[in-house]
Design an enzyme around this catalytic site. Sequence first.
Site, PDB file in Angstrom:
ATOM      1  N   GLU A 160       1.028  -1.100  -0.290  1.00  0.00           N
ATOM      2  CA  GLU A 160       0.162   0.169  -0.225  1.00  0.00           C
ATOM      3  C   GLU A 160       0.573   1.698  -0.229  1.00  0.00           C
ATOM      4  O   GLU A 160       0.778   2.373   1.210  1.00  0.00           O
ATOM      5  CB  GLU A 160      -1.128  -0.144   1.533  1.00  0.00           C
ATOM      6  CG  GLU A 160      -1.685  -0.910   1.014  1.00  0.00           C
ATOM      7  CD  GLU A 160      -2.235  -1.856   2.354  1.00  0.00           C
ATOM      8  OE1 GLU A 160      -2.493  -0.467   3.328  1.00  0.00           O
ATOM      9  OE2 GLU A 160      -3.364  -1.913   2.455  1.00  0.00           O
ATOM     10  N   ASN A 201       1.911  -5.254  -3.152  1.00  0.00           N
ATOM     11  CA  ASN A 201       0.690  -4.934  -2.992  1.00  0.00           C
ATOM     12  C   ASN A 201      -0.187  -4.104  -2.304  1.00  0.00           C
ATOM     13  O   ASN A 201       0.885  -3.330  -1.928  1.00  0.00           O
ATOM     14  CB  ASN A 201       0.759  -6.287  -1.959  1.00  0.00           C
ATOM     15  CG  ASN A 201      -0.712  -6.467  -1.724  1.00  0.00           C
ATOM     16  OD1 ASN A 201      -1.013  -7.434  -2.326  1.00  0.00           O
ATOM     17  ND2 ASN A 201      -1.521  -6.910   0.033  1.00  0.00           N
ATOM     18  N   HIS A 237     -10.168  -6.685  -2.151  1.00  0.00           N
ATOM     19  CA  HIS A 237     -11.176  -6.534  -0.714  1.00  0.00           C
ATOM     20  C   HIS A 237     -12.462  -5.894  -1.778  1.00  0.00           C
ATOM     21  O   HIS A 237     -12.460  -4.770  -1.652  1.00  0.00           O
ATOM     22  CB  HIS A 237     -10.846  -5.304   0.267  1.00  0.00           C
ATOM     23  CG  HIS A 237      -9.555  -6.311   0.599  1.00  0.00           C
ATOM     24  ND1 HIS A 237     -10.005  -7.498   1.990  1.00  0.00           N
ATOM     25  CD2 HIS A 237      -8.676  -5.466   1.407  1.00  0.00           C
ATOM     26  CE1 HIS A 237      -8.919  -7.426   2.384  1.00  0.00           C
ATOM     27  NE2 HIS A 237      -7.753  -6.834   1.632  1.00  0.00           N
ATOM     28  N   GLU A 266      -5.999 -10.863  -1.226  1.00  0.00           N
ATOM     29  CA  GLU A 266      -6.940 -10.760   0.011  1.00  0.00           C
ATOM     30  C   GLU A 266      -8.061 -10.712  -0.321  1.00  0.00           C
ATOM     31  O   GLU A 266      -8.841  -9.807   0.470  1.00  0.00           O
ATOM     32  CB  GLU A 266      -6.238  -9.215   0.869  1.00  0.00           C
ATOM     33  CG  GLU A 266      -4.816  -9.265   0.946  1.00  0.00           C
ATOM     34  CD  GLU A 266      -4.900  -8.150   1.797  1.00  0.00           C
ATOM     35  OE1 GLU A 266      -5.253  -7.744   2.702  1.00  0.00           O
ATOM     36  OE2 GLU A 266      -3.052  -7.797   1.403  1.00  0.00           O
ATOM     37  N   ASP A 268     -11.716 -10.468  -0.833  1.00  0.00           N
ATOM     38  CA  ASP A 268     -13.519 -10.983   0.442  1.00  0.00           C
ATOM     39  C   ASP A 268     -13.988 -10.541  -0.153  1.00  0.00           C
ATOM     40  O   ASP A 268     -13.731  -9.178  -1.091  1.00  0.00           O
ATOM     41  CB  ASP A 268     -13.110 -10.959   1.620  1.00  0.00           C
ATOM     42  CG  ASP A 268     -12.485  -9.686   2.280  1.00  0.00           C
ATOM     43  OD1 ASP A 268     -12.200  -8.385   1.408  1.00  0.00           O
ATOM     44  OD2 ASP A 268     -12.276  -9.545   3.603  1.00  0.00           O
TER      45      ASP A 268
HETATM   46  O1  G3I Z   1      -2.568  -6.738  18.480  1.00  0.00           O
HETATM   47  C1  G3I Z   1      -4.213  -6.754  19.419  1.00  0.00           C
HETATM   48  C2  G3I Z   1      -4.343  -7.841  20.420  1.00  0.00           C
HETATM   49  O2  G3I Z   1      -2.979  -7.847  21.401  1.00  0.00           O
HETATM   50  C3  G3I Z   1      -5.753  -7.534  20.965  1.00  0.00           C
HETATM   51  O3  G3I Z   1      -5.938  -8.536  21.820  1.00  0.00           O
HETATM   52  C4  G3I Z   1      -6.667  -7.649  19.920  1.00  0.00           C
HETATM   53  C5  G3I Z   1      -7.936  -6.763  20.864  1.00  0.00           C
HETATM   54  O4  G3I Z   1      -9.177  -6.196  19.403  1.00  0.00           O
HETATM   55  O5  G3I Z   1      -6.224  -6.319  19.331  1.00  0.00           O
HETATM   56  C6  G3I Z   1      -5.055  -7.009  18.688  1.00  0.00           C
HETATM   57  O6  G3I Z   1      -4.844  -5.751  17.455  1.00  0.00           O
HETATM   58  C7  G3I Z   1      -5.891  -6.149  15.818  1.00  0.00           C
HETATM   59  C8  G3I Z   1      -5.241  -6.609  15.150  1.00  0.00           C
HETATM   60  O7  G3I Z   1      -5.401  -7.101  14.190  1.00  0.00           O
HETATM   61  C9  G3I Z   1      -4.887  -8.011  15.397  1.00  0.00           C
HETATM   62  O8  G3I Z   1      -5.735  -9.373  15.407  1.00  0.00           O
HETATM   63  C10 G3I Z   1      -5.854  -4.458  15.527  1.00  0.00           C
HETATM   64  O9  G3I Z   1      -6.809  -4.044  16.747  1.00  0.00           O
HETATM   65  C11 G3I Z   1      -6.879  -5.243  14.182  1.00  0.00           C
HETATM   66  O10 G3I Z   1      -6.754  -3.625  14.226  1.00  0.00           O
HETATM   67  C12 G3I Z   1      -6.002  -5.202  13.481  1.00  0.00           C
HETATM   68  O11 G3I Z   1      -6.352  -5.864  11.805  1.00  0.00           O
HETATM   69  C13 G3I Z   1      -5.578  -6.036  11.097  1.00  0.00           C
HETATM   70  C14 G3I Z   1      -5.716  -4.883  10.627  1.00  0.00           C
HETATM   71  O12 G3I Z   1      -5.303  -4.702   8.936  1.00  0.00           O
HETATM   72  C15 G3I Z   1      -4.886  -3.863  10.339  1.00  0.00           C
HETATM   73  O13 G3I Z   1      -4.245  -2.604   9.869  1.00  0.00           O
HETATM   74  C16 G3I Z   1      -6.842  -7.519  10.748  1.00  0.00           C
HETATM   75  O14 G3I Z   1      -7.114  -8.610  11.090  1.00  0.00           O
HETATM   76  C17 G3I Z   1      -6.252  -7.865   8.944  1.00  0.00           C
HETATM   77  O15 G3I Z   1      -7.170  -8.365   8.696  1.00  0.00           O
HETATM   78  C18 G3I Z   1      -6.028  -6.526   8.324  1.00  0.00           C
HETATM   79  O16 G3I Z   1      -4.762  -6.969   7.129  1.00  0.00           O
HETATM   80  C19 G3I Z   1      -4.660  -5.977   6.625  1.00  0.00           C
HETATM   81  C20 G3I Z   1      -3.564  -6.262   5.533  1.00  0.00           C
HETATM   82  O17 G3I Z   1      -2.553  -6.462   6.079  1.00  0.00           O
HETATM   83  C21 G3I Z   1      -3.392  -5.219   4.281  1.00  0.00           C
HETATM   84  N1  G3I Z   1      -4.775  -4.800   3.628  1.00  0.00           N
HETATM   85  C22 G3I Z   1      -5.748  -4.419   4.403  1.00  0.00           C
HETATM   86  C23 G3I Z   1      -6.260  -5.791   5.071  1.00  0.00           C
HETATM   87  C24 G3I Z   1      -7.115  -5.673   5.887  1.00  0.00           C
HETATM   88  O18 G3I Z   1      -7.068  -3.973   6.191  1.00  0.00           O
END
Ligand code: G3I
Length: 348
Positions: A160, A201, A237, A266, A268
């Site tokens: 990105e 990507n 997405h 990715e 969905d």
């Molecule tokens: O790390 C904390 C953890 O300690 C805590 O217990 C938990 C409680 O909610 O939160 C955890 O962090 C979360 C993390 O995912 C791990 O689960 C964050 O809040 C959450 O914001 C984070 O979201 C991820 C997101 O990227 C962050 O930008 C999504 O799971 C993940 O699917 C998403 O993936 C991205 C790709 O990497 C890049 N392209 C877009 C895609 C969708 O946003």
Amino acid sequence: MILALALVLAAPAPPAHPHPHPHPHPAKDLRQLAQQHGIKIGTAVDIAALRDEPDYRQRLNREFTHVTAENAMKWESVEPERGVYTWDDADALVENARRNHQQIRGHTLLWHNQLPAWLTSGVEDGTIDATELREILREHITTQVRRYKGKIRAWDVVNEVVEEDGSLRQSIWLQHLGPGYIADAFRWAHRADPHAKLFINDYNLEWNAPKIETTLSIVKDLKAQGVPIHGIGFQGHLGIQYDYPADWANVMRRFADLGLEVAITELDVRMVLPVTPEKLATQAEYYRRALTDCLSVRACREMTVWGFTDRHSWVPGWFEGEGAATLLDENLAPKPAYKALLAVRGRK
Ligand code: G3I
């Protein structure tokens, strides 16, 4: 004998990537579908679910030939404190993949999100200057790629890096290191594992013209400088409230024409809740078209979904009132989209 040998030697070489003819029977699962089409079908993996949910684990390992860590290989996950590496989750994914004959996409070496706090705050308060930042990035990429050398098929090296308007993203990387950080990242990754395929990507690259043009010119520039870049990742997405990106296959072809491998990384397809049979049918059509688009471009070798069950998907947490974006429902029952994929026949 000599004649036979000569005939063998004269026989035309098989194509580098044999593409099977349309298969007479629908596939029974995604693994078989991937085999029939000669591509990899992958998913993002939630490591907690992999560890704690046997039905999730079984389904993952039965269906998929390729995996991406949804979060476990991101910088904040692997180096939460400076110099303190936490590889357990990433290692668990790699080990599970080895046991189940899955290839791996490493995600991601350089991004503007999910950076560790020590890094972002250090840059912000000036305790980490540009020279040190560049060295930190070099070390991060080298350490992570080396750790999984030979085990990761493809890396999302930069993620990105282009804004919606086609300008380079105003990340700490651009602001402090200048645009050359992109070439540096690819060179460092290549040095650490010369056999890994290195990808750029991005999202909205399926349809957003300024993003597409800038990304194409980044790739051309890198290639002109001899920088090792091998693939383009379309995140994919999508949402059924928006039109399907009808020109996607042509966009894929423009990158393929530059010599890149193409992957959907990715995929969905979200919807505004509640779920209805009509919405599920539209969603199925979007998934079907995405696979068909990939299969229509020879260089498209991988289609990865961003989670395979609505039990674990990033969508509801990010888009209020939206969800149901994956192939299987919360109980792992196949949705129409899953069945639509299995019914797709042969490369065009
Ligand atoms: O790390 C904390 C953890 O300690 C805590 O217990 C938990 C409680 O909610 O939160 C955890 O962090 C979360 C993390 O995912 C791990 O689960 C964050 O809040 C959450 O914001 C984070 O979201 C991820 C997101 O990227 C962050 O930008 C999504 O799971 C993940 O699917 C998403 O993936 C991205 C790709 O990497 C890049 N392209 C877009 C895609 C969708 O946003």
